[in-house]
Motif scaffolding. Sequence first.
Motif, PDB file in Angstrom:
ATOM      1  N   ALA A  95       0.868  -1.184   0.000  1.00 46.05           N
ATOM      2  CA  ALA A  95       0.000   0.000   0.000  1.00 46.05           C
ATOM      3  C   ALA A  95       0.905   1.234   0.000  1.00 46.05           C
ATOM      4  O   ALA A  95       1.211   1.793   1.052  1.00 46.05           O
ATOM      5  N   PRO A  96       1.354   1.644  -1.188  1.00 43.18           N
ATOM      6  CA  PRO A  96       2.243   2.810  -1.253  1.00 43.18           C
ATOM      7  C   PRO A  96       1.484   4.095  -0.937  1.00 43.18           C
ATOM      8  O   PRO A  96       0.252   4.115  -0.910  1.00 43.18           O
ATOM      9  N   ALA A  97       2.235   5.144  -0.706  1.00 47.03           N
ATOM     10  CA  ALA A  97       1.637   6.443  -0.402  1.00 47.03           C
ATOM     11  C   ALA A  97       0.704   6.860  -1.527  1.00 47.03           C
ATOM     12  O   ALA A  97       0.956   6.584  -2.700  1.00 47.03           O
ATOM     13  N   LEU A 144      -4.445  11.533   2.346  1.00 50.15           N
ATOM     14  CA  LEU A 144      -3.881  11.161   3.639  1.00 50.15           C
ATOM     15  C   LEU A 144      -3.325   9.745   3.644  1.00 50.15           C
ATOM     16  O   LEU A 144      -2.402   9.437   4.375  1.00 50.15           O
ATOM     17  N   HIS A 145      -3.921   8.867   2.835  1.00 45.70           N
ATOM     18  CA  HIS A 145      -3.426   7.502   2.703  1.00 45.70           C
ATOM     19  C   HIS A 145      -3.863   6.962   1.351  1.00 45.70           C
ATOM     20  O   HIS A 145      -4.653   7.564   0.649  1.00 45.70           O
ATOM     21  N   SER A 146      -3.375   5.801   1.002  1.00 43.72           N
ATOM     22  CA  SER A 146      -3.630   5.210  -0.300  1.00 43.72           C
ATOM     23  C   SER A 146      -4.907   4.362  -0.300  1.00 43.72           C
ATOM     24  O   SER A 146      -5.210   3.685   0.684  1.00 43.72           O
ATOM     25  N   PHE A 147      -5.631   4.380  -1.415  1.00 40.54           N
ATOM     26  CA  PHE A 147      -6.799   3.502  -1.530  1.00 40.54           C
ATOM     27  C   PHE A 147      -6.362   2.044  -1.501  1.00 40.54           C
ATOM     28  O   PHE A 147      -7.147   1.161  -1.184  1.00 40.54           O
ATOM     29  N   ARG A 148      -5.105   1.768  -1.812  1.00 39.85           N
ATOM     30  CA  ARG A 148      -4.586   0.398  -1.748  1.00 39.85           C
ATOM     31  C   ARG A 148      -4.622  -0.139  -0.323  1.00 39.85           C
ATOM     32  O   ARG A 148      -4.749  -1.337  -0.098  1.00 39.85           O
ATOM     33  N   PRO A 155      -1.676  -5.361   4.959  1.00 39.95           N
ATOM     34  CA  PRO A 155      -1.132  -4.217   4.234  1.00 39.95           C
ATOM     35  C   PRO A 155       0.332  -3.968   4.582  1.00 39.95           C
ATOM     36  O   PRO A 155       0.714  -4.020   5.748  1.00 39.95           O
ATOM     37  N   VAL A 156       1.107  -3.708   3.557  1.00 39.17           N
ATOM     38  CA  VAL A 156       2.499  -3.284   3.726  1.00 39.17           C
ATOM     39  C   VAL A 156       2.512  -1.802   3.376  1.00 39.17           C
ATOM     40  O   VAL A 156       2.417  -1.433   2.209  1.00 39.17           O
ATOM     41  N   ILE A 157       2.588  -0.971   4.390  1.00 33.44           N
ATOM     42  CA  ILE A 157       2.472   0.476   4.221  1.00 33.44           C
ATOM     43  C   ILE A 157       3.844   1.043   3.903  1.00 33.44           C
ATOM     44  O   ILE A 157       4.776   0.932   4.700  1.00 33.44           O
ATOM     45  N   VAL A 158       3.956   1.624   2.715  1.00 30.30           N
ATOM     46  CA  VAL A 158       5.227   2.198   2.261  1.00 30.30           C
ATOM     47  C   VAL A 158       5.087   3.710   2.308  1.00 30.30           C
ATOM     48  O   VAL A 158       4.603   4.336   1.369  1.00 30.30           O
ATOM     49  N   LEU A 187      -2.047   7.207   9.839  1.00 34.07           N
ATOM     50  CA  LEU A 187      -3.007   6.173   9.466  1.00 34.07           C
ATOM     51  C   LEU A 187      -4.398   6.472  10.014  1.00 34.07           C
ATOM     52  O   LEU A 187      -4.536   7.043  11.104  1.00 34.07           O
ATOM     53  N   PRO A 188      -5.438   6.091   9.266  1.00 31.48           N
ATOM     54  CA  PRO A 188      -6.807   6.353   9.723  1.00 31.48           C
ATOM     55  C   PRO A 188      -7.125   5.578  11.000  1.00 31.48           C
ATOM     56  O   PRO A 188      -6.646   4.463  11.196  1.00 31.48           O
TER      57      PRO A 188
END
Length: 114
Positions: free
Chosen positions: A37-39, A43-47, A58-61, A67-68
């Motif tokens: 889940a890239p930027a 505020l954050h990615s739909f991924r 999720p792997v948050i890059v 984060l929500p």
Amino acid sequence: LHNGRDLIMVCTNGGGRGSAQHWDYKTLMLSSVFSVAPAGNGLHSFRLAEAIFFGSIPVIVDDEVTLPFCSVLDWRRFSVRIRQSQVSQLPQLLRAIPPAEVARMQTRLAEVKR
């Protein structure tokens, strides 16, 4: 890219065409343990939401994303967060997570998804 065992990296040309055409996105997401889940632009990615919806950790890059629902959710319990500088090490980082920890993260992710 597919290493024939456990890693699939699908790239598109931005319009949904190209090398990813033969993959069914929904099936791929439903069968993935981890999803990047890239930027995003906001505020954050739909991924990030897609990964949770499909039950993939999720792997948050993102180095600085807020984060929500971070006041009520402990994202460390059901996601992986890496810095952009670590992307090239992603396969090794994910393989280093013990299977028992992956199972705990999947259980927590299922609870959060409800």
